[in-house]
Design a protein around this motif. Structure first.
Motif, PDB file in Angstrom:
ATOM      1  N   PRO A  25       0.813  -1.229   0.000  1.00  0.00           N
ATOM      2  CA  PRO A  25       0.000   0.000   0.000  1.00  0.00           C
ATOM      3  C   PRO A  25       0.838   1.266   0.000  1.00  0.00           C
ATOM      4  N   ASN A  31      -1.661  -5.417  -1.406  1.00  0.00           N
ATOM      5  CA  ASN A  31      -2.279  -6.245  -0.368  1.00  0.00           C
ATOM      6  C   ASN A  31      -2.694  -5.362   0.800  1.00  0.00           C
ATOM      7  N   TYR A  32      -4.011  -5.242   1.010  1.00  0.00           N
ATOM      8  CA  TYR A  32      -4.501  -4.394   2.092  1.00  0.00           C
ATOM      9  C   TYR A  32      -4.862  -5.215   3.348  1.00  0.00           C
TER      10      TYR A  32
END
Length: 272
Positions: A191, A270-271
């Motif tokens: 992110p 990828n959160y």
């Protein structure tokens, strides 16, 4: 809302209107419709400056992120004096860009410090800012030095947000440093990397001060960028309508690239 309307919305609407006119600073504007936009595609310099700007944006963004990530990982080793190093790397970001460009112009001149150091090592340095082969790389180098410290701070904060337990678990499982970086750190840092890449790319397409003060867009058109060409059309050649059309084309280009980045981030950010 008043500030937004006065300083953002009204100028946007005004530039859209001006782009439909043959508009000079003095005199009566003449409505010409979309002729300014059609003229863009008949202008050979337009393609040159667009190409220069795209090359600058790609190389500058890649080098900026690579250098910022390397420094952030180095600072993340919990070394002594990390706070002082963060300040040092961030200092160029908050110093005036015009002053930095003028200093770099002195350093990279034919008889400047860089060539003097190279001469001391028995190497004949090029004329960095007057050689078409070296002018754009010189502008990129100065720009990376000026701004990568901001991404260092963002990525360092992202690294500190990664749970230490995950790194320790991967180390206990026998993962090498490269495996930990590839499989643990980078996915969790994605992110922050996405934010840095998006903002850096947007800023790269608006590069202006560096080529203006380092090379004046030369030699020839080798470092002439989109915003520099826009500025010259508006305030040197007195073609405010054409400059406004250039501004809107730049707006569309940046919006499309940003939209592509947001679509592409679904595959690698990828959160969780």
């Amino acid at each position: 809302m008043i500030g937004f309307v006065v300083f953002i919305l009204a100028p946007l609407f005004g530039s859209a209107v001006i782009s439909l006119f043959d508009w000079k600073l003095f005199g009566t504007p003449q409505f010409i419709g979309i002729e300014n936009y059609l003229r863009l595609f008949r202008d050979p310099t337009f393609y040159v400056v667009l190409g220069n700007t795209v090359i600058f944006a790609i190389v500058y963004t890649a080098l900026n992120l690579l250098l910022a990530l390397t420094v952030a990982l180095w600072l993340g080793t919990r070394m002594k004096g990390a706070g002082a190093w963060r300040v040092i790397f961030f200092l160029p970001v908050i110093t005036p860009m015009v002053a930095n460009a003028l200093v770099w112009r002195l350093l990279l001149s034919e008889d400047g410090l860089v060539n003097s150091l190279l001469a001391g090592a028995g190497i004949e340095g090029p004329n960095w800012l007057s050689d078409p082969a070296w002018a754009l790389p010189s502008v990129i180098a100065m720009s990376v030095w000026q701004s990568f410290g901001y991404n260092v701070i963002v990525l360092y904060a992202g690294l500190n947000a990664i749970p230490r337990e995950l790194r320790e678990a991967s180390r206990i499982d026998g993962a090498s440093a490269w495996q930990r970086l590839r499989s643990v750190i980078l996915p969790l840092l994605s992110p922050s990397l996405f934010f840095c890449s998006t903002m850096t790319m947007i800023g790269a397409f608006q590069v202006f001060v560096q080529p203006l003060f380092l090379t004046q867009g030369g030699p020839g058109e080798s470092t002439n960028t989109f915003v520099l060409y826009l500025y010259r059309n508006g305030f040197v050649f007195d073609r405010l309508g054409y400059a406004s059309a250039l501004a809107w084309i730049l707006f569309v280009v940046v919006m499309l690239i940003t939209a592509l980045q947001f679509v592409g981030q679904r595959r690698w950010v990828n959160y969780e």
